[in-house]
Each structure stands twice: as structure tokens, then as C-alpha cells.
Design a protein around this motif. Sequence first.
Motif, short mmCIF file in Angstrom:
data_model
loop_
_atom_site.label_atom_id
_atom_site.label_comp_id
_atom_site.label_asym_id
_atom_site.label_seq_id
_atom_site.Cartn_x
_atom_site.Cartn_y
_atom_site.Cartn_z
N THR A 74 -1.45 0.83 -4.72
CA THR A 74 -0.37 -0.04 -4.26
C THR A 74 0.81 0.06 -5.21
OG1 THR A 74 -1.25 -1.94 -5.50
CG2 THR A 74 -2.00 -1.68 -3.21
N GLY B 100 -2.90 5.60 1.49
CA GLY B 100 -3.98 4.73 1.04
C GLY B 100 -4.37 4.88 -0.41
N PRO C 266 0.83 -1.22 0.00
CA PRO C 266 0.00 0.00 0.00
C PRO C 266 0.86 1.27 0.00
CG PRO C 266 -0.77 -1.56 1.66
CD PRO C 266 0.56 -2.06 1.17
N LYS D 97 4.24 -5.04 4.09
CA LYS D 97 2.92 -4.87 3.46
C LYS D 97 1.81 -4.63 4.47
CE LYS D 97 -0.06 -7.09 0.01
NZ LYS D 97 -0.17 -8.26 -0.92
N TYR D 98 1.92 -5.25 5.64
CA TYR D 98 0.82 -5.20 6.61
C TYR D 98 1.24 -4.42 7.85
CZ TYR D 98 -0.65 -9.11 3.67
OH TYR D 98 -0.98 -9.89 2.60
#
Length: 389
Positions: free
Chosen positions: A188, A185, A181, A341-342
Motif C-alpha cells: 500500500t 496488489g 493499495p 482506496k476501495y
Amino acid sequence: MLLRTFGWSFGITAAGLALAGVLWGWKGLAIVAILSVLEISLSFDNAVINAGILRKMNTFWQKMFLTVGVLIAVFGMRLVFPIIIVAITAKLSPWEAVNVAINDHDRYEALVTGAHPAIAAFGGMFLLMIFLDFIFEEREITWLGWLEKPLAKLGKLDMLSVAIALIALVIVATTVATGVPVHGGHGTIDKAETVLLAGVGGLITYLVVGGVSGFFEDRLEEEEDEDDDVSEDEGAEGSAPAKNGPTAGQVAGLAGKAAFFMFLYLEVIDASFSFDGVVGAFAISNDIFEIALGLGIGAMYIRSLTVFLVRKGTLDDYVYLEHGAHYAIGALSVILLVTIKYDVSEVVTGLVGVVLIAASYWSSVVRNRRLGEGSQESDDDKTHITTGV
């Protein structure tokens, strides 16, 4: 001893919080205090790992770790390093990067956060190698014997840890690093190439710095063993000292090189541990100076705690602490790679390390009690035999 070891930390905390209050008011003081606690909670396992290395070094290098090492940790890793990352990733000159950091906090936060995949890959691979080399090494004392003993046998295969680390890096680059991301926001981006390059950089850094320090440490041990053998031979034969033996200056030189590269190794470890704290700090503040001051105070406590553990001989008394710290490192390396990524909460990161350290400490206490009871029973048996009671 407690005041002597933590005196500088207490003093810097008081001065740092007072400075934060003067510059940014009560809100700034609270932010700096929170950041300090964040750094300490995230890096407690770092202190245990550092203590395992620092206890091999003499008092001079322990003082270097507390003085020069702190300057590197605070100004280098918490202030200068993020700016360098911003300059490289955003293709800015150092002065432009400094200007952005001071005058455009939102853009600075976005640039540092955008560089997180590369930072996490570098730090994650470096920490993963520390964990793998520990878990694949054969040792007399094991904490989780059912796991560590089989892995130690596998560790006899040359370069196994490097192979596993590279496989992990390829998996991360082809899965986690795709579809990262964008900060804010908006869509990506594919970071596979960046993650691969940064991860290989972390692996190479570990092999070079760790390998060189290990080489000089081994050389020093060999020289000392030769000295001992020569002294024993001379004592037995009553002969004059051998002219070809190493001189005191040579041994000291080798010790200095070994200590120097171990010092560098310690600083790289600290850098790898600081990555998650520096990036996570933006959830609390995007002011570069608040972040540097808060994390710097926390880093000072971690260094004082490291020296305290060395001087108290805590790692010798609680033998599973190093195991718990290395498992925490393994968990942190995985978390760093996942955060490419998270989002992973700093609370989770901190709790994982605290729980593993606490579990290993408790296991050490139980072991010491068991050994103490066994020793007491042995003494009772001897008394029974002697007295005939």
C-alpha cells in the motif's frame, strides 16, 4: 426531430463499430460496443445536468457543444487527458507517455490506475460542489421537501458548501487516502498529500469557472433588465432613445462571454463525469484507442441526449429530473472519493444514477397527473357554475 438530433450519434456509431471491426476484429468490435454502453449508463445524469445549463445558451452554442465539445470530450478527455496524467505522474515526456500508451498497454494501465487517487479527488470535489450548491439553494419547487427545505435555510450561510467540501476532503485525505493499495496488489501507499492537492484543485476549478460564468450571466441579465426599463420609460414619455444605454453590440458581447464561460463550465463537468468511465474502462480493455473510441461513441450520445432534452423542454415538463440528477451527482462524488482506496463496480455506479433519475422522472409524472386532475376539476366547477347544472 429525433433523427435530426441523434443523426450524428447514429452515424458515428456505425462508423466507429465498423472501424473497430476492421482494426481489431469481432472481439474489438464487441469491446467498443460494451464501452459505449458503459459510458452512456454512467453519464445519463450528466445529460440532465448539461441540459439545465445548455438551455440558457443560444442555438450557436448548442451547436458548439455538439461539435467542438465532442472533439474535446473524445480526443481531449478520453485520449489526451489520460496520457497527460501518465506523463505528469510518471515524470515522462509527452512523447514517452504516448509511446507507453501505444506499445506497452500493461504499463499504461498501471500508470493510469496509479493516478486514480488524484483523478478521483479532483473530480469528486468538483461534483460535490455542484451537488452542495444545488441542495443549499432555495427554490420554489422541491422534490424531497422534508430534506431540501431545511437545507435551503442552512444555505443562507455564506460559503457553507465550500466549508463542508473542505471538511469532507480532509476526512477523505486522512482516512480513505491512507493505505491505498498499489496496482497489482503489492503493498500500500499513502496518498493523503496527493488527494489533498488534487481535491483543492477541483474545488478551485469549480469556484473559478463557475464563478466567472455566473458573473457574466448576471451581468447580462442586469443589462437586459435595464434595456427593458429604458424601453418602458421611452414608451411612456415618447422620448428619443437614451444615449447612455447599452448598445446591441455590448449586450451581444456580454452574452458571448457568458455563453463561453458556461461552455467551459460544461466541459469541466463532462471531464469530471468521464473520470470514472476512463478508469473503469481498464476492467474491459487496456488499449488506449479501443477505450477512446468506445467512450467517445457513448459521449456523443450523451451530448445528443442533452440537446434533445433542451429542445423538447423536458426539464420544464418533468420538474424533478434536475433534482434526481443532482442527487446522482452527489452519489457519484461520494463513490469517486471512496474509490481512492476501495473498488466500486461500475454496475453499482451506473445503477445509482439510473435509479435516482427514474425515481425523479416518476415523481414528475405523478405531479403532472395531479396538477392535470386539479385543473380538470377546476374547469368542471366553472362549467357547473356557468350552466347551473
